[in-house]
Design a protein around this motif. Structure first.
Motif, PDB file in Angstrom:
ATOM      1  N   GLY A   1       0.815  -1.211   0.000  1.00  0.00           N
ATOM      2  CA  GLY A   1       0.000   0.000   0.000  1.00  0.00           C
ATOM      3  C   GLY A   1       0.846   1.258   0.000  1.00  0.00           C
ATOM      4  O   GLY A   1       0.574   2.212  -0.735  1.00  0.00           O
ATOM      5  N   VAL A   2       1.893   1.263   0.820  1.00  0.00           N
ATOM      6  CA  VAL A   2       2.771   2.435   0.917  1.00  0.00           C
ATOM      7  C   VAL A   2       3.494   2.684  -0.410  1.00  0.00           C
ATOM      8  O   VAL A   2       3.554   3.813  -0.903  1.00  0.00           O
ATOM      9  CB  VAL A   2       3.796   2.252   2.063  1.00  0.00           C
ATOM     10  CG1 VAL A   2       4.852   3.359   2.027  1.00  0.00           C
ATOM     11  CG2 VAL A   2       3.087   2.250   3.409  1.00  0.00           C
ATOM     12  N   ILE A   3       4.042   1.621  -1.002  1.00  0.00           N
ATOM     13  CA  ILE A   3       4.758   1.761  -2.274  1.00  0.00           C
ATOM     14  C   ILE A   3       3.802   2.179  -3.391  1.00  0.00           C
ATOM     15  O   ILE A   3       4.117   3.061  -4.212  1.00  0.00           O
ATOM     16  CB  ILE A   3       5.473   0.446  -2.634  1.00  0.00           C
ATOM     17  CG1 ILE A   3       6.586   0.155  -1.624  1.00  0.00           C
ATOM     18  CG2 ILE A   3       6.042   0.511  -4.054  1.00  0.00           C
ATOM     19  CD1 ILE A   3       7.232  -1.203  -1.801  1.00  0.00           C
ATOM     20  N   GLY A   4       2.627   1.564  -3.422  1.00  0.00           N
ATOM     21  CA  GLY A   4       1.631   1.923  -4.428  1.00  0.00           C
ATOM     22  C   GLY A   4       1.182   3.365  -4.291  1.00  0.00           C
ATOM     23  O   GLY A   4       1.001   4.080  -5.289  1.00  0.00           O
ATOM     24  N   PHE A   5       1.024   3.809  -3.055  1.00  0.00           N
ATOM     25  CA  PHE A   5       0.636   5.197  -2.799  1.00  0.00           C
ATOM     26  C   PHE A   5       1.719   6.151  -3.282  1.00  0.00           C
ATOM     27  O   PHE A   5       1.431   7.165  -3.933  1.00  0.00           O
ATOM     28  CB  PHE A   5       0.375   5.388  -1.309  1.00  0.00           C
ATOM     29  CG  PHE A   5       0.038   6.797  -0.920  1.00  0.00           C
ATOM     30  CD1 PHE A   5      -1.214   7.321  -1.171  1.00  0.00           C
ATOM     31  CD2 PHE A   5       0.984   7.607  -0.315  1.00  0.00           C
ATOM     32  CE1 PHE A   5      -1.530   8.630  -0.824  1.00  0.00           C
ATOM     33  CE2 PHE A   5       0.690   8.911   0.041  1.00  0.00           C
ATOM     34  CZ  PHE A   5      -0.574   9.426  -0.218  1.00  0.00           C
ATOM     35  N   ALA A   6       2.980   5.821  -2.979  1.00  0.00           N
ATOM     36  CA  ALA A   6       4.096   6.674  -3.385  1.00  0.00           C
ATOM     37  C   ALA A   6       4.162   6.800  -4.904  1.00  0.00           C
ATOM     38  O   ALA A   6       4.329   7.905  -5.443  1.00  0.00           O
ATOM     39  CB  ALA A   6       5.406   6.108  -2.850  1.00  0.00           C
ATOM     40  N   ILE A   7       4.014   5.686  -5.603  1.00  0.00           N
ATOM     41  CA  ILE A   7       4.068   5.709  -7.069  1.00  0.00           C
ATOM     42  C   ILE A   7       2.898   6.505  -7.640  1.00  0.00           C
ATOM     43  O   ILE A   7       3.057   7.290  -8.586  1.00  0.00           O
ATOM     44  CB  ILE A   7       4.077   4.270  -7.623  1.00  0.00           C
ATOM     45  CG1 ILE A   7       5.368   3.548  -7.221  1.00  0.00           C
ATOM     46  CG2 ILE A   7       3.914   4.273  -9.146  1.00  0.00           C
ATOM     47  CD1 ILE A   7       5.393   2.082  -7.569  1.00  0.00           C
ATOM     48  N   SER A   8       1.717   6.312  -7.061  1.00  0.00           N
ATOM     49  CA  SER A   8       0.525   7.027  -7.535  1.00  0.00           C
ATOM     50  C   SER A   8       0.700   8.530  -7.408  1.00  0.00           C
ATOM     51  O   SER A   8       0.285   9.289  -8.290  1.00  0.00           O
ATOM     52  CB  SER A   8      -0.709   6.574  -6.744  1.00  0.00           C
ATOM     53  OG  SER A   8      -0.972   5.203  -6.947  1.00  0.00           O
ATOM     54  N   MET A   9       1.303   8.979  -6.309  1.00  0.00           N
ATOM     55  CA  MET A   9       1.530  10.404  -6.120  1.00  0.00           C
ATOM     56  C   MET A   9       2.545  10.943  -7.131  1.00  0.00           C
ATOM     57  O   MET A   9       2.399  12.044  -7.655  1.00  0.00           O
ATOM     58  CB  MET A   9       2.018  10.674  -4.697  1.00  0.00           C
ATOM     59  CG  MET A   9       0.991  10.445  -3.608  1.00  0.00           C
ATOM     60  SD  MET A   9      -0.445  11.553  -3.706  1.00  0.00           S
ATOM     61  CE  MET A   9      -1.641  10.515  -4.586  1.00  0.00           C
ATOM     62  N   ILE A  10       3.568  10.153  -7.421  1.00  0.00           N
ATOM     63  CA  ILE A  10       4.608  10.589  -8.367  1.00  0.00           C
ATOM     64  C   ILE A  10       4.038  10.754  -9.770  1.00  0.00           C
ATOM     65  O   ILE A  10       4.330  11.731 -10.465  1.00  0.00           O
ATOM     66  CB  ILE A  10       5.779   9.592  -8.381  1.00  0.00           C
ATOM     67  CG1 ILE A  10       6.551   9.653  -7.050  1.00  0.00           C
ATOM     68  CG2 ILE A  10       6.725   9.882  -9.540  1.00  0.00           C
ATOM     69  CD1 ILE A  10       7.609   8.585  -6.901  1.00  0.00           C
TER      70      ILE A  10
END
Length: 201
Positions: A16-25
């Protein structure tokens, strides 16, 4: 069973954290909302697994961590589920969007989201109090969890002071950078939690 739940929940939270980070980028807000829900779904069982390891003298802190994590999940779940459904699929008036749309800094749901993360921070602080340190990795895990608890103050005080309601236009970029910093900070917590459960359960 406790070991599997703990290790799997740490992995789910990390995804979830990695997916969130990528989505924001890449600027995919819907992806960010979706992965934020994933984080909350992994976070509660992860906190419960930490609490299952508590000694008798740490049970109160463990129970507090579980309670705070539950409040966090409910608040952010309501916010992000609304963004993925009602906000995304409905044609709402500007007045309604000003209240419900997370993208409006200082909106009701934006403030609810911050309030939810205050409870997440409180949860990590209290569960950090229960961590028994046996090596350097455990020491880092405990420190990261306790320090994360400090975010609770800013998540509560800043909306009350109207910091985001009067924010400048460039604040969105600053907000994304702040969220990316949080992802970088929380990623090792998930990894260390996985190792902690693998070793102690």
């Amino acid at each position: 069973m406790n070991k599997k739940i703990g290790m799997h929940s740490a992995i789910v939270t990390l995804i979830g954290v990695i997916g969130f980070a990528i989505s924001m980028i890449v600027g995919k807000n819907a992806g960010g909302y979706f992965f934020s829900i994933i984080i909350s779904l992994g976070f509660i069982p992860m906190i419960c697994t930490f609490s299952s390891l508590n000694s008798k003298e740490n049970k109160a802190a463990g129970y507090a961590a579980i309670a705070f994590s539950s409040v966090y999940a409910v608040l952010v779940g309501l916010v992000y589920f609304a963004q993925l459904t009602t906000i995304r699929l409905s044609k709402l008036s500007p007045e309604a969007l000003a209240i419900l749309d997370y993208q409006h800094l200082g909106s009701l749901f934006f403030n609810y989201d911050l309030y939810g993360y205050a409870f997440m921070a409180l949860s990590t602080f209290f569960v950090g109090l229960t961590i028994e340190v046996f090596n350097k990795r455990d020491k880092w895990l405990k420190a990261l969890l306790l320090i994360h608890g400090v975010f609770a103050l800013s998540c509560i005080i800043m909306p009350i002071l109207g910091v985001f309601s009067t924010a400048a236009k460039g604040s969105y970029t600053m907000g994304v950078l702040a969220l990316e910093f949080w992802c970088v900070y929380f990623t090792p917590i998930c990894i260390l939690a996985y190792q902690y459960f693998k070793k102690n359960l």
